[in-house]
Write a protein that holds these residues in place. Structure first.
Motif, PDB file in Angstrom:
ATOM      1  N   VAL A 201       0.864  -1.181   0.000  1.00  0.00           N
ATOM      2  CA  VAL A 201       0.000   0.000   0.000  1.00  0.00           C
ATOM      3  C   VAL A 201       0.896   1.224   0.000  1.00  0.00           C
ATOM      4  CG1 VAL A 201      -1.759   1.311   1.261  1.00  0.00           C
ATOM      5  CG2 VAL A 201      -1.805  -1.203   1.318  1.00  0.00           C
ATOM      6  N   THR A 202       0.766   2.062  -1.016  1.00  0.00           N
ATOM      7  CA  THR A 202       1.524   3.307  -1.038  1.00  0.00           C
ATOM      8  C   THR A 202       0.563   4.466  -0.821  1.00  0.00           C
ATOM      9  OG1 THR A 202       3.093   2.374  -2.605  1.00  0.00           O
ATOM     10  CG2 THR A 202       3.084   4.774  -2.368  1.00  0.00           C
ATOM     11  N   ALA A 203       0.844   5.279   0.189  1.00  0.00           N
ATOM     12  CA  ALA A 203       0.026   6.465   0.432  1.00  0.00           C
ATOM     13  C   ALA A 203       0.636   7.645  -0.305  1.00  0.00           C
ATOM     14  CB  ALA A 203      -0.043   6.752   1.922  1.00  0.00           C
ATOM     15  N   ILE A 204      -0.207   8.372  -1.048  1.00  0.00           N
ATOM     16  CA  ILE A 204       0.259   9.593  -1.710  1.00  0.00           C
ATOM     17  C   ILE A 204      -0.269  10.753  -0.878  1.00  0.00           C
ATOM     18  CG2 ILE A 204       0.211  10.934  -3.848  1.00  0.00           C
ATOM     19  CD1 ILE A 204      -0.471   8.296  -5.306  1.00  0.00           C
ATOM     20  N   VAL A 205       0.661  11.525  -0.319  1.00  0.00           N
ATOM     21  CA  VAL A 205       0.249  12.605   0.583  1.00  0.00           C
ATOM     22  C   VAL A 205       0.849  13.933   0.121  1.00  0.00           C
ATOM     23  CG1 VAL A 205       0.024  11.039   2.561  1.00  0.00           C
ATOM     24  CG2 VAL A 205       2.188  12.272   2.175  1.00  0.00           C
ATOM     25  N   GLY A 206       0.320  15.006   0.679  1.00  0.00           N
ATOM     26  CA  GLY A 206       0.838  16.335   0.355  1.00  0.00           C
ATOM     27  C   GLY A 206      -0.257  17.365   0.519  1.00  0.00           C
ATOM     28  N   PRO A 207       0.146  18.637   0.567  1.00  0.00           N
ATOM     29  CA  PRO A 207      -0.846  19.694   0.777  1.00  0.00           C
ATOM     30  C   PRO A 207      -1.861  19.761  -0.363  1.00  0.00           C
ATOM     31  CG  PRO A 207       1.398  20.599   0.613  1.00  0.00           C
ATOM     32  CD  PRO A 207       1.513  19.140   0.423  1.00  0.00           C
ATOM     33  N   THR A 208      -2.977  20.397  -0.097  1.00  0.00           N
ATOM     34  CA  THR A 208      -4.022  20.461  -1.112  1.00  0.00           C
ATOM     35  C   THR A 208      -3.514  21.154  -2.381  1.00  0.00           C
ATOM     36  OG1 THR A 208      -6.268  21.172  -1.549  1.00  0.00           O
ATOM     37  CG2 THR A 208      -4.973  22.592  -0.144  1.00  0.00           C
ATOM     38  N   GLY A 209      -3.898  20.610  -3.539  1.00  0.00           N
ATOM     39  CA  GLY A 209      -3.485  21.194  -4.816  1.00  0.00           C
ATOM     40  C   GLY A 209      -2.091  20.806  -5.265  1.00  0.00           C
ATOM     41  N   CYS A 210      -1.452  19.842  -4.551  1.00  0.00           N
ATOM     42  CA  CYS A 210      -0.074  19.502  -4.914  1.00  0.00           C
ATOM     43  C   CYS A 210      -0.005  18.527  -6.079  1.00  0.00           C
ATOM     44  CB  CYS A 210       0.667  18.924  -3.703  1.00  0.00           C
ATOM     45  SG  CYS A 210       0.058  17.305  -3.216  1.00  0.00           S
ATOM     46  N   GLY A 211      -1.145  17.970  -6.477  1.00  0.00           N
ATOM     47  CA  GLY A 211      -1.144  17.106  -7.653  1.00  0.00           C
ATOM     48  C   GLY A 211      -1.379  15.637  -7.364  1.00  0.00           C
ATOM     49  N   LYS A 212      -1.875  15.298  -6.186  1.00  0.00           N
ATOM     50  CA  LYS A 212      -2.100  13.887  -5.830  1.00  0.00           C
ATOM     51  C   LYS A 212      -3.130  13.250  -6.756  1.00  0.00           C
ATOM     52  CE  LYS A 212      -3.468  15.054  -1.634  1.00  0.00           C
ATOM     53  NZ  LYS A 212      -3.277  16.514  -1.684  1.00  0.00           N
TER      54      LYS A 212
END
Ligand SMILES: Nc1ncnc2c1ncn2[C@@H]1O[C@H](COP(=O)(O)OP(=O)(O)OP(=O)(O)O)[C@@H](O)[C@H]1O
Ligand SMILES: [Mg+2]
Lengths: 264, 288
Positions: free
Chosen positions: A45-56
């Protein structure tokens, strides 16, 4: 089933996960994600995280070619699923989507019966026929833990189900195509804690037989279920590492700040 | 200024509601007035023999030929304009490239704006005269189809484009083909709107006279098989023609025909609602 003209990835092949190479997505010339490269390991399981609008979401949607259907989106680079570049010339896009399932943020069941929601796509792909589709429906609804709740109303409308149950139905609908990869875009953000917990357990279990990519804003969730973390900011990869490293000893200062809640 | 604002807003609020009320009355009042006045006038003339006799019967004229003719013409509209209009609407909503779509929509709007008498005249010149079809069932059906096509196209297109984007995305993500997506995913929620469009088209065909004068001709006999050189009766003609005749019996027949026309239109509207109600229930809470 073949993904491309050349025979690659037979059914017995060991899963290769998803590898993204130099992936750039632009909207009317403006880059949304820029030259992202990463290997999403098989059966993890890979979680893709980051601030809103970062391109997830943008990254996730390039893996099953959802951008094909949005005017103004240009994708360049490679996305390799089971050894095949899904943006290659002779790729069967529908077969790519058969192998790469997607669950959306908000449940979106079809306006058809509960059984048809699960059975429709396998019938359309020739994976089930009139005779055995019922077994497939039962199997998938059982997998997601919905069978007992809906077995008496299989021919009823899905809109009578709770939001959480609808999302589980959508998961069953996706799993019914036996995907090798499953993409989840904040799948529990609209759900109650119990269903969220249930879906998290399912993700762990499903990762035994497929590659799981999950976008989430919930770092606690990411730490609970992910094996690896991909941390994005402004369309670029900041850090790609194991969940353990990311949450306890990240290499990048920005990761440290994000984990401790100072960014995003 | 500050202290006057709430009062002003209150005033603006009441004005808004008054205008809404007037608008509502402007829609309801004429509809009720027309239906009631026609039915009141027709009520004394409605008798069983209207259904069993044709206009040929001089002693006790009936409407059998006109009612059957109107039903035949409506069926013709369902068969001809229905598939073309629905497929056209689906094409516009789901397939048309922007330029082609704009082009088609423009012509559909032009067609909708052409007065029905002009459509009748064009159909007369083309089919009755040039193609030697004579006054005929087919000329009439084509004229009515041209008249109703824009409505069917428009309601179908709107119904499809109102289906939430999330359903399209779910279908795409499952690798469904465009055709499967349309048939199995988009059609159920679009169907009530399409049926409403068909009902409007049928109501128009039932109520129109002008395009039929030049194409259907009229017949005092019941409809017979044959698309060419075969005039056919219809209800609105009876009202149109007999209201201009001197005798009381003829006036009565005109009123009765108007009443039956209105009843047929009401039947269509309520029938359409009954059909769509079930469908709407299935797709209810489709707010994703
Ligand atoms: N269809 C679109 N058209 C134009 N711009 C878009 C579109 N989709 C996304 N973007 C832009 O791309 C950038 C990345 O968006 P994306 O949805 O991938 O972010 P995200 O990381 O998923 O954010 P969130 O956490 O809020 O969901 C944003 O600046 C957004 O405005
Ligand atoms: Mg997002």
């Amino acid at each position: 089933m073949q993904l491309a003209g050349t025979n690659v990835g037979t059914q017995e092949a060991v899963s290769e996960g998803v590898s993204v190479e130099g992936l750039t997505v632009k909207f009317r010339g403006t880059p949304l994600i820029e030259g992202i490269s990463n290997l999403f390991e098989p059966n993890k399981v890979t979680a893709i995280v980051g601030p809103t609008g970062c391109g997830k979401t943008t990254l996730l949607r390039s893996i099953n070619r959802m951008h094909d259907h949005v005017a103004g989106m240009q994708v360049s680079g490679k996305v390799v699923v089971e050894g095949v570049n899904v943006y290659g010339a002779d790729v069967n896009v529908r077969e790519v989507r058969r192998r790469v399932g997607m669950l959306f943020q908000r449940p979106n069941p079809f306006p058809r019966s509960i059984a048809e929601n699960v059975g429709l796509a396998p019938r359309a792909h020739g994976l089930a026929n009139r005779g055995n589709v019922r077994d497939l429906v039962q199997e998938q609804l059982t997998t997601v833990g919905l069978w007992d709740a809906v077995s008496s109303r299989l021919h009823g409308s899905p809109f009578g189900l709770s939001g959480g149950q609808q999302q589980l139905l959508c998961l069953a609908r996706t799993l019914a195509l036996s995907p090798d990869v499953i993409l989840l875009d904040e799948p529990t953000s609209a759900l109650d804690p119990d269903t969220t917990d249930h879906i998290e357990q399912l993700m762990k279990k499903l990762s035994e037989r497929m590659t799981v990519l999950i976008v989430t804003h919930n770092l606690a969730q990411a730490s609970r279920i992910s094996d690896n973390v991909l941390f994005l900011m402004k369309g670029n990869v900041v850090e790609a590492t194991s969940a353990r490293t990311f949450f306890h000893d990240p290499a990048d200062e920005r990761s440290r700040a994000y984990v401790s809640g100072r960014i995003g | 200024m500050e202290s006057r604002a709430p009062r002003f807003r209150h005033l603006k609020g009441s004005v808004f509601w008054i205008i809404c009320g007037i608008a509502l009355a402007a829609i309801i009042a004429p509809a009720v007035a027309v239906v009631v006045s026609v039915l009141v006038k027709a009520a004394p003339e409605l008798k069983w023999s209207l259904l069993t006799n044709t206009t040929l019967n001089v002693q006790n004229p009936g409407l059998q030929n006109a009612i059957l003719g109107t039903l035949v013409l409506s069926l013709g509209v369902v068969v001809v304009a229905g598939p073309i209009g629905i497929l056209g609407g689906i094409y516009l909503a789901e397939f048309a490239p922007r330029r082609a779509g704009g082009f088609l929509r423009f012509f559909s709007e032009v067609l909708a704006g052409v007065p029905s008498i002009v459509i009748g005249l064009v159909a007369y010149t083309a089919f009755v005269e040039a193609l030697h079809w004579g006054f005929s069932v087919l000329s009439a059906i084509i004229a009515l189809s041209l008249l109703t096509l824009p409505y069917i196209v428009k309601t179908t297109e709107v119904s499809f484009s109102q289906v939430p984007r999330s359903l399209h995305e779910a279908a795409i993500a499952l690798g469904l083909s465009k055709i499967t997506t349309i048939r199995k995913v988009l059609l159920p929620p679009a169907l009530p709107g399409i049926i409403s469009g068909m009902v409007i088209a049928l109501a128009i065909s039932t109520g129109e006279t002008a395009p039929l004068l030049y194409t259907a001709g009229f017949s005092d006999h019941n409809p017979t098989p044959g698309l060419f050189n075969n005039p056919i009766g219809y209800l609105t003609y009876v009202t149109y023609y007999y209201v201009g005749q001197p005798g009381a019996r003829d006036q009565a027949l005109a009123s009765a025909a108007a009443g039956v026309t209105i009843l047929l239109v009401l039947l269509l509207i309520f029938g359409g609602r009954a059909i769509t109600a079930r469908q709407r229930k299935m797709v209810a809470r489709l707010d994703v």
